[in-house]
Design an enzyme around this catalytic site. Structure first.
Site, PDB file in Angstrom:
ATOM      1  N   THR A  62       0.855  -1.180   0.000  1.00 59.77           N
ATOM      2  CA  THR A  62       0.000   0.000   0.000  1.00 59.77           C
ATOM      3  C   THR A  62       0.895   1.235   0.000  1.00 59.77           C
ATOM      4  O   THR A  62       2.090   1.151   0.314  1.00 59.77           O
ATOM      5  CB  THR A  62      -0.940   0.004   1.216  1.00 59.77           C
ATOM      6  OG1 THR A  62      -1.935   1.009   1.042  1.00 59.77           O
ATOM      7  CG2 THR A  62      -0.181   0.292   2.520  1.00 59.77           C
ATOM      8  N   HIS A  85      19.690  33.530  39.032  1.00 58.35           N
ATOM      9  CA  HIS A  85      18.629  34.524  38.855  1.00 58.35           C
ATOM     10  C   HIS A  85      19.157  35.767  38.133  1.00 58.35           C
ATOM     11  O   HIS A  85      18.666  36.883  38.348  1.00 58.35           O
ATOM     12  CB  HIS A  85      18.000  34.918  40.197  1.00 58.35           C
ATOM     13  CG  HIS A  85      17.521  33.756  41.003  1.00 58.35           C
ATOM     14  ND1 HIS A  85      16.356  33.083  40.709  1.00 58.35           N
ATOM     15  CD2 HIS A  85      18.076  33.116  42.071  1.00 58.35           C
ATOM     16  CE1 HIS A  85      16.199  32.088  41.565  1.00 58.35           C
ATOM     17  NE2 HIS A  85      17.234  32.083  42.393  1.00 58.35           N
ATOM     18  N   ARG A 141       7.460   5.873  17.143  1.00 58.99           N
ATOM     19  CA  ARG A 141       8.879   5.868  16.770  1.00 58.99           C
ATOM     20  C   ARG A 141       9.334   7.254  16.314  1.00 58.99           C
ATOM     21  O   ARG A 141      10.398   7.730  16.709  1.00 58.99           O
ATOM     22  CB  ARG A 141       9.131   4.830  15.676  1.00 58.99           C
ATOM     23  CG  ARG A 141       9.043   3.383  16.155  1.00 58.99           C
ATOM     24  CD  ARG A 141       9.310   2.422  15.011  1.00 58.99           C
ATOM     25  NE  ARG A 141       9.387   1.038  15.465  1.00 58.99           N
ATOM     26  CZ  ARG A 141       8.353   0.224  15.599  1.00 58.99           C
ATOM     27  NH1 ARG A 141       7.122   0.671  15.331  1.00 58.99           N
ATOM     28  NH2 ARG A 141       8.515  -1.025  16.016  1.00 58.99           N
ATOM     29  N   SER A 159      25.214  46.544  12.194  1.00 59.04           N
ATOM     30  CA  SER A 159      24.073  47.446  12.069  1.00 59.04           C
ATOM     31  C   SER A 159      24.215  48.291  10.816  1.00 59.04           C
ATOM     32  O   SER A 159      25.319  48.692  10.442  1.00 59.04           O
ATOM     33  CB  SER A 159      23.975  48.356  13.301  1.00 59.04           C
ATOM     34  OG  SER A 159      23.023  49.384  13.111  1.00 59.04           O
ATOM     35  N   SER A 160      23.074  48.572  10.185  1.00 54.98           N
ATOM     36  CA  SER A 160      23.079  49.436   9.003  1.00 54.98           C
ATOM     37  C   SER A 160      23.162  50.905   9.373  1.00 54.98           C
ATOM     38  O   SER A 160      23.404  51.752   8.513  1.00 54.98           O
ATOM     39  CB  SER A 160      21.811  49.183   8.174  1.00 54.98           C
ATOM     40  OG  SER A 160      20.652  49.532   8.933  1.00 54.98           O
ATOM     41  N   LYS A 209      28.599  48.607  16.031  1.00 57.07           N
ATOM     42  CA  LYS A 209      28.003  47.386  16.585  1.00 57.07           C
ATOM     43  C   LYS A 209      28.733  46.105  16.143  1.00 57.07           C
ATOM     44  O   LYS A 209      28.973  45.889  14.970  1.00 57.07           O
ATOM     45  CB  LYS A 209      26.530  47.285  16.173  1.00 57.07           C
ATOM     46  CG  LYS A 209      25.609  48.355  16.746  1.00 57.07           C
ATOM     47  CD  LYS A 209      25.559  48.311  18.263  1.00 57.07           C
ATOM     48  CE  LYS A 209      24.834  47.099  18.787  1.00 57.07           C
ATOM     49  NZ  LYS A 209      23.413  47.037  18.386  1.00 57.07           N
ATOM     50  N   ARG A 210      29.052  45.279  17.129  1.00 60.17           N
ATOM     51  CA  ARG A 210      29.538  43.915  16.892  1.00 60.17           C
ATOM     52  C   ARG A 210      28.547  42.994  17.593  1.00 60.17           C
ATOM     53  O   ARG A 210      28.719  42.620  18.745  1.00 60.17           O
ATOM     54  CB  ARG A 210      30.959  43.731  17.428  1.00 60.17           C
ATOM     55  CG  ARG A 210      31.980  44.431  16.543  1.00 60.17           C
ATOM     56  CD  ARG A 210      33.387  44.428  17.124  1.00 60.17           C
ATOM     57  NE  ARG A 210      33.968  43.095  17.238  1.00 60.17           N
ATOM     58  CZ  ARG A 210      35.268  42.831  17.004  1.00 60.17           C
ATOM     59  NH1 ARG A 210      36.082  43.798  16.606  1.00 60.17           N
ATOM     60  NH2 ARG A 210      35.736  41.618  17.168  1.00 60.17           N
TER      61      ARG A 210
END
Length: 455
Positions: free
Chosen positions: A106, A154, A233, A277-278, A283-284
């Site tokens: 089948t 925390h 399964r 960043s554009s 920014k890294r």
């Protein structure tokens, strides 16, 4: 060109790997289904259910013919059936012997067993890459075994630990994932060739042997009874993938937080020209860490969908079946990307030991309040010492004063201990407990179990 993020040319490698995508594409799906048809014909020929010459021809054509996927897809739309066009194409390619294609089987026999073959290929990638990450983490845990850093609970500074200890916790977790992957293999990689309702009626008295031989050819296990209506399964496999992904996402989130400007204890690999960043040139960003963490939620959604697919009506239906076609490729794609991301990150992870050391002193000694409490408690009693040290700690915290100064404003301390002695208590490098020992214990445990090489 696709419309799912896994297939978008510009984004797909953030959400999957090329190797994993190749396992779940149209060609792979049809190839695995044809492999099942070939194995079925071969087994039936050997058992005398179909002529041996027909079996040889069907198996040869199924393995060697390049079928037109676009044409098959067109017929799927016409026939409203996902497998019949492939059966028809195989029959046509086999000529007169094609009358014996798909004999007694089948659709779900072929599709399910083909899916298991795809899943086996995916599993091998996941197993391999989980082992790779496990070994990289183990190596780093040993390297940073004695490097002290702040342990946080925390979200706040708690007690000193070592970076190697933090990594060793993840090593241990990945070791358990590897155990799980090995444990499920025998159960998950089981095919299913038993006819329309799983009764083997269409194969006659040799039905069970047809199934066993077909699956042996495919290097799959044979079930004790058909599993068309038992999808546990796939759910078990999905559960393990969910656990692996959850650990990967947790690590990504932890590294993301440790890379925050205000903490700055690690940094992901940086390559020249990488843009954060554009609009903000400085920014890294933790792009890899974000990607690693972001893929766990969609994996867990796919896991949930697989669990829902266990709800099958009567002897089988297509409602739950189709959910697997969505969820299995997705979860494997996402987790493959996570494993690849983390492996790459670990190769170039920048660990800032000097910053870790500075952060240990950030609260001017408060990090060692527990040590002070236990030392003072030897004479005053632990609970009395807790109250005394608490008052000093809160004063130090609120007035931003060195902890040792507020301690020596207490007669119970000033009259009993020398300042030099208390200063020794406040040395964070001397209060990491068994962190370094635990690294060795974890590595030794997994070496003993055979998952990790010595040295």
């Amino acid at each position: 060109m696709g419309s799912h993020v896994i297939d978008l040319v510009m984004l797909r490698n953030n959400f999957s790997t090329a190797e994993m995508r190749a396992i779940w594409n149209d060609e792979a799906r049809i190839t695995k289904q044809l492999a099942v048809e070939a194995a079925l014909a071969q087994a039936e020929g050997e058992l005398g259910l179909i002529p041996k010459e027909a079996a040889k021809k069907i198996a040869k054509v199924a393995k060697e013919t390049t079928f037109d996927i676009a044409a098959i897809a067109e017929q799927v739309a016409v026939l409203k059936h996902s497998l019949m066009p492939t059966i028809n194409a195989l029959q046509a390619a086999a000529g007169d012997e094609g009358e014996f294609v798909h004999y007694g089987a089948t659709t779900q026999d072929i599709v399910d067993t083909g899916t298991v073959l795809q899943l086996k290929d995916a599993y091998n990638i996941v197993l391999r890459d989980t082992q790779v990450v496990f070994e990289k983490l183990a190596k780093l845990a040993k390297h940073y075994q004695n490097v002290p850093m702040v342990g946080r609970t925390h979200g706040m500074q708690a007690l000193p630990i070592t970076f190697g200890y933090k990594l060793a916790i993840w090593v241990d977790e990945f070791g358990r994932h590897l155990e799980r992957l090995h444990e499920i293999k025998e159960r998950v990689f089981t095919g299913n060739i038993n006819g329309a309702v799983g009764s083997y009626a269409s194969f006659g008295p040799k039905g069970s042997e047809v199934e066993r031989q077909t699956l042996a050819i495919l290097d799959l296990n044979a079930p004790t009874i058909g599993w068309q209506s038992s999808r546990d399964r796939f759910s078990e496999y999905a559960s393990v993938i969910g656990l692996i992904s959850a650990t990967l996402g947790k690590i990504g989130n932890e590294f993301y937080n440790l890379m925050r400007t205000e903490i700055n204890e690690i940094e992901e690999p940086f390559s020249k020209g990488k843009i954060g960043s554009s609009t903000m040139p400085h920014k890294r960003n933790p792009a890899a860490f974000e990607g690693l963490a972001s893929l766990t939620p969609p994996v867990l959604k796919s896991v949930a969908l697989i669990h829902e697919s266990m709800h099958v009506e009567h002897e089988r239906d297509a409602m739950s079946w189709r959910q697997e076609w969505v969820a299995l490729p997705e979860m494997n794609a996402y987790v493959s990307a996570q494993l690849a991301i983390l492996a790459n990150v670990l190769d170039g992870l920048q660990v800032k030991e000097a910053v870790m050391a500075r952060n240990l002193e950030k609260q001017h000694g408060l990090l060692l309040s527990e040590k002070v409490m236990f030392e003072v408690g030897q004479k005053l009693g632990k609970q009395t010492a807790h109250h005394l040290v608490y008052e000093c700690a809160m004063t130090s915290f609120e007035e931003e004063r060195p902890f040792i100064d507020t301690l020596f404003e207490q007669a119970a301390i000033a009259d009993t201990y020398a300042r030099a002695e208390v200063e020794q208590w406040l040395d964070p490098t001397q209060y990491t407990g068994l962190c370094a020992d635990k690294v060795d214990e974890v590595l030794a445990a997994w070496q003993t179990k055979g998952f990790l090489k010595e040295g």
